[in-house]
Design an enzyme around this catalytic site. Structure first.
Site, PDB file in Angstrom:
ATOM      1  N   CYS A 154       0.868  -1.172   0.000  1.00  0.00           N
ATOM      2  CA  CYS A 154       0.000   0.000   0.000  1.00  0.00           C
ATOM      3  C   CYS A 154       0.907   1.225   0.000  1.00  0.00           C
ATOM      4  O   CYS A 154       2.126   1.094  -0.003  1.00  0.00           O
ATOM      5  CB  CYS A 154      -0.998   0.001   1.158  1.00  0.00           C
ATOM      6  SG  CYS A 154      -0.307   0.192   2.803  1.00  0.00           S
ATOM      7  N   CYS A 175      -2.211   1.507  -4.243  1.00  0.00           N
ATOM      8  CA  CYS A 175      -0.944   2.170  -4.571  1.00  0.00           C
ATOM      9  C   CYS A 175      -0.796   2.411  -6.065  1.00  0.00           C
ATOM     10  O   CYS A 175       0.260   2.806  -6.539  1.00  0.00           O
ATOM     11  CB  CYS A 175       0.249   1.405  -4.027  1.00  0.00           C
ATOM     12  SG  CYS A 175       0.468  -0.239  -4.685  1.00  0.00           S
ATOM     13  N   CYS A 183       3.772  -0.625  -8.370  1.00  0.00           N
ATOM     14  CA  CYS A 183       4.336  -1.950  -8.144  1.00  0.00           C
ATOM     15  C   CYS A 183       4.920  -2.474  -9.453  1.00  0.00           C
ATOM     16  O   CYS A 183       4.219  -2.541 -10.462  1.00  0.00           O
ATOM     17  CB  CYS A 183       3.241  -2.889  -7.645  1.00  0.00           C
ATOM     18  SG  CYS A 183       3.844  -4.455  -7.031  1.00  0.00           S
TER      19      CYS A 183
END
Length: 137
Positions: free
Chosen positions: A11, A85, A89
């Site tokens: 997150c 997020c 990633c």
């Protein structure tokens, strides 16, 4: 990579949702799963309301600290679960990616964090059934 599945929870601040998810997975699956958590922009400390909410259910995350998301953490994980997020990633072929849409507990009191905690527990229980079911006797 080990023979047990590995999960990375990500997150933004690694201070609430991902910390609670990692703690639930560790608590419920024990050593059947390798657990990591990280943040795309880690905070200074774990959210005190998240610490309190988890303490209420017998899970202590008070010693945890937010960690920075690294390419190695993603590379070493079988399942990467993001929680708000966005696209921060890194994506590697052959990895499984899930996005759990959960309210951000940042700045909220423990009363608001409890339902998030409970929703995360259900998601983690479902994940365990899929990737690391209890061995049959």
């Amino acid at each position: 990579m080990s023979d047990k599945p590995s999960v990375l929870f990500v997150c933004v601040h690694n201070a609430g949702r991902s910390q609670m998810a990692a703690a639930w997975l560790t608590h419920l699956a024990g050593d059947r799963v390798e657990v990591r958590s990280a943040g795309s922009n880690p905070g200074e400390n774990v959210n005190p309301a998240a610490v309190e909410a988890m303490r209420e259910v017998g899970v202590d995350i008070s010693a945890e600290v937010p960690k920075t998301l690294t390419v190695d953490a993603v590379r070493e994980s079988d399942v990467c679960i993001t929680m708000g997020c966005g696209d921060t990633c890194p994506v590697f072929p052959g990895k499984r990616y899930l996005d759990w849409q959960l309210e951000d507990p940042a700045g909220q009191g423990v009363e608001a964090v409890r339902p998030i905690r409970d929703e995360i527990k259900v998601l983690v229980e479902d994940l365990i059934k899929e990737i690391a079911p209890q061995p049959r006797p």
